[in-house]
Write a protein that holds these residues in place. Structure first.
Motif, PDB file in Angstrom:
ATOM      1  N   ASN A 104     -30.264 -59.130  74.906  1.00  0.00           N
ATOM      2  CA  ASN A 104     -29.984 -57.982  74.044  1.00  0.00           C
ATOM      3  C   ASN A 104     -28.975 -57.103  74.766  1.00  0.00           C
ATOM      4  O   ASN A 104     -29.095 -56.893  75.976  1.00  0.00           O
ATOM      5  CB  ASN A 104     -31.251 -57.162  73.774  1.00  0.00           C
ATOM      6  CG  ASN A 104     -32.216 -57.852  72.842  1.00  0.00           C
ATOM      7  OD1 ASN A 104     -31.879 -58.829  72.191  1.00  0.00           O
ATOM      8  ND2 ASN A 104     -33.440 -57.350  72.784  1.00  0.00           N
ATOM      9  N   TRP A 119     -33.802 -51.723  69.148  1.00  0.00           N
ATOM     10  CA  TRP A 119     -33.910 -53.174  69.277  1.00  0.00           C
ATOM     11  C   TRP A 119     -35.080 -53.710  68.445  1.00  0.00           C
ATOM     12  O   TRP A 119     -34.962 -54.746  67.812  1.00  0.00           O
ATOM     13  CB  TRP A 119     -34.083 -53.571  70.740  1.00  0.00           C
ATOM     14  CG  TRP A 119     -32.810 -53.609  71.546  1.00  0.00           C
ATOM     15  CD1 TRP A 119     -31.530 -53.693  71.088  1.00  0.00           C
ATOM     16  CD2 TRP A 119     -32.710 -53.572  72.969  1.00  0.00           C
ATOM     17  NE1 TRP A 119     -30.638 -53.723  72.132  1.00  0.00           N
ATOM     18  CE2 TRP A 119     -31.330 -53.653  73.307  1.00  0.00           C
ATOM     19  CE3 TRP A 119     -33.644 -53.486  74.003  1.00  0.00           C
ATOM     20  CZ2 TRP A 119     -30.872 -53.647  74.623  1.00  0.00           C
ATOM     21  CZ3 TRP A 119     -33.190 -53.481  75.308  1.00  0.00           C
ATOM     22  CH2 TRP A 119     -31.814 -53.563  75.621  1.00  0.00           C
ATOM     23  N   HIS A 125     -32.792 -58.743  67.745  1.00  0.00           N
ATOM     24  CA  HIS A 125     -33.204 -58.157  69.027  1.00  0.00           C
ATOM     25  C   HIS A 125     -34.719 -58.228  69.191  1.00  0.00           C
ATOM     26  O   HIS A 125     -35.223 -58.519  70.270  1.00  0.00           O
ATOM     27  CB  HIS A 125     -32.725 -56.702  69.123  1.00  0.00           C
ATOM     28  CG  HIS A 125     -31.240 -56.569  69.177  1.00  0.00           C
ATOM     29  ND1 HIS A 125     -30.496 -56.258  68.070  1.00  0.00           N
ATOM     30  CD2 HIS A 125     -30.359 -56.719  70.191  1.00  0.00           C
ATOM     31  CE1 HIS A 125     -29.211 -56.207  68.400  1.00  0.00           C
ATOM     32  NE2 HIS A 125     -29.103 -56.489  69.688  1.00  0.00           N
ATOM     33  N   ASN A 128     -35.883 -61.607  70.253  1.00  0.00           N
ATOM     34  CA  ASN A 128     -35.718 -61.811  71.698  1.00  0.00           C
ATOM     35  C   ASN A 128     -36.838 -61.134  72.479  1.00  0.00           C
ATOM     36  O   ASN A 128     -37.411 -61.730  73.393  1.00  0.00           O
ATOM     37  CB  ASN A 128     -34.363 -61.298  72.163  1.00  0.00           C
ATOM     38  CG  ASN A 128     -33.213 -62.134  71.637  1.00  0.00           C
ATOM     39  OD1 ASN A 128     -33.386 -63.266  71.207  1.00  0.00           O
ATOM     40  ND2 ASN A 128     -32.030 -61.546  71.657  1.00  0.00           N
TER      41      ASN A 128
END
Length: 156
Positions: A104, A119, A125, A128
């Motif tokens: 990210n 995020w 994001h 992740n």
């Protein structure tokens, strides 16, 4: 002649002393700020993972180093990017036997709370952050306009 040489020597000594002190001081300040905000990001990401039943990530020196290098690159380029991600991935595959890697990046958020919040509001994001990873590396540096650039690398 001796007097002129002595004067130049003293001036040079003062200049080198001032330059090294101010450079060291700003470096320590940058490292302290970088460490504080990255530790907060690390804490918030792990709190989120734990809240949904995932294991916490472990901070990794190799991933931290790559995150630092990439964040400094983004500051230099003055743009958030995933440039050279494949190179970072290949480095982790070779040095750490990583089997899965993601990252990210972000720019302009003033706090760890605001970047992690954003995020988590972004599908990619968030994926992740919630991914099947065990290790992470994080970096945050300010540009000349006092705006942060961020990189968080995840791997297993």
């Amino acid at each position: 002649m001796k007097s002129t040489f002595l004067k130049y020597s003293i001036v040079l000594f003062i200049l080198f002393s001032v330059a090294s002190c101010s450079e060291d001081d700003s470096s320590e300040i940058n490292e302290t700020a970088q460490s504080g905000i990255t530790n907060e990001i690390f804490k918030r990401v792990n709190e989120h993972r734990e809240s949904i039943g995932l294991s916490q990530l472990v901070r990794d020196a190799s991933a931290d180093k790559l995150a630092v290098e990439h964040t400094q690159y983004m500051v230099f380029k003055n743009t958030a990017s995933h440039d050279n991600f494949k190179k970072r991935s290949n480095t982790l595959r070779a040095s750490e036997n990583a089997t899965g890697i993601s990252e990210n990046v972000a720019y302009g958020f003033p706090t760890a709370k605001s970047v992690v919040y954003t995020w988590l509001k972004s599908t990619g994001h968030k994926k992740n952050i919630e991914g099947d990873y065990t290790k992470t590396g994080i970096a945050a540096f300010k540009n000349s306009n006092n705006k942060y650039y961020f990189t968080q690398i995840f791997y297993k």
